[in-house]
Scaffold this active site. Structure first.
Site, short mmCIF file in Angstrom:
data_model
loop_
_atom_site.label_atom_id
_atom_site.label_comp_id
_atom_site.label_asym_id
_atom_site.label_seq_id
_atom_site.Cartn_x
_atom_site.Cartn_y
_atom_site.Cartn_z
N HIS A 46 -1.58 1.48 5.79
CA HIS A 46 -2.33 3.03 5.32
C HIS A 46 -2.72 2.50 3.88
O HIS A 46 -1.71 1.84 3.51
CB HIS A 46 -1.30 3.71 5.34
CG HIS A 46 -1.09 4.00 7.05
ND1 HIS A 46 -1.42 5.92 7.33
CD2 HIS A 46 -1.08 3.56 7.89
CE1 HIS A 46 -0.97 5.71 8.28
NE2 HIS A 46 -0.65 4.82 8.78
N GLU A 48 -2.14 3.69 1.06
CA GLU A 48 -1.14 4.63 0.19
C GLU A 48 -0.24 3.52 0.19
O GLU A 48 0.09 3.40 -0.79
CB GLU A 48 -1.09 6.25 0.65
CG GLU A 48 -1.69 6.76 1.27
CD GLU A 48 -2.17 7.53 2.33
OE1 GLU A 48 -2.02 8.55 2.63
OE2 GLU A 48 -1.64 6.53 2.92
N CYS A 76 -0.20 10.94 5.53
CA CYS A 76 0.61 11.36 7.03
C CYS A 76 2.23 11.28 6.42
O CYS A 76 2.83 10.90 5.19
CB CYS A 76 0.45 9.84 8.22
SG CYS A 76 1.74 8.45 7.12
N CYS A 79 3.28 7.55 4.96
CA CYS A 79 3.26 7.58 3.41
C CYS A 79 3.75 8.31 2.12
O CYS A 79 4.27 8.13 1.22
CB CYS A 79 1.55 7.87 3.24
SG CYS A 79 0.61 6.44 4.40
#
Length: 149
Positions: A46, A48, A76, A79
């Site tokens: 991801h 992040e 999410c 993260c």
């Protein structure tokens, strides 16, 4: 946020969900990341998480207490957890994610009093541009699926 949008466009070019992230310390970008889950075949890829890893490497510390994370889509649960664990000072969000967001949409993991750290949140920064990019991506993806059918 404009640089986070540029990162999201890199993900879009790879036909990844266009999510981009930057981390700022002392008014300077110290880390960038964009979604690469499909490209890497890795759930953890991801935007992040990539940016947090780079920021920790740059600062030499896992604690990012004086940093601000800018992200084009609400984090999410994975993260958001990493953001809390990194002791991030603040998160600036472009577009909220009513189906999976954990900075206020579904849950707010960033500001749970039960945790030992809470993160300041600013929402809606360049929201229209962030939302339009995501909508365009999914519209294009649906169009490609229809062409194959």
């Amino acid at each position: 946020m404009k640089e986070a949008i540029r990162q999201a466009k890199k993900a879009y070019a790879l036909m990844e969900v266009p999510i981009g992230c930057v981390i700022v310390q002392d008014d300077k970008i110290i880390a960038r990341g964009y979604n690469r889950r499909n490209t890497e075949g890795n759930t953890l890829a991801h935007a992040e998480l990539s940016a947090i890893k780079k920021a920790s490497r740059k600062t030499g510390d896992w604690r990012l207490e004086d940093c601000v994370l800018y992200v084009t889509l609400e984090p999410c649960q994975m993260c958001a957890g990493a953001i809390v664990q990194s002791r991030m000072k603040k998160v600036v969000i472009g577009s909220m994610n009513p189906k999976a967001g954990c900075a206020g949409s579904v849950l707010n993991l960033l500001q749970m009093a039960e945790f030992n750290h809470q993160v300041e949140i600013e929402k809606g920064v360049l929201q229209e541009e962030c939302s339009a990019m995501l909508s365009g991506f999914f519209r294009e993806l649906r169009g490609k699926k229809r062409q194959k059918a």
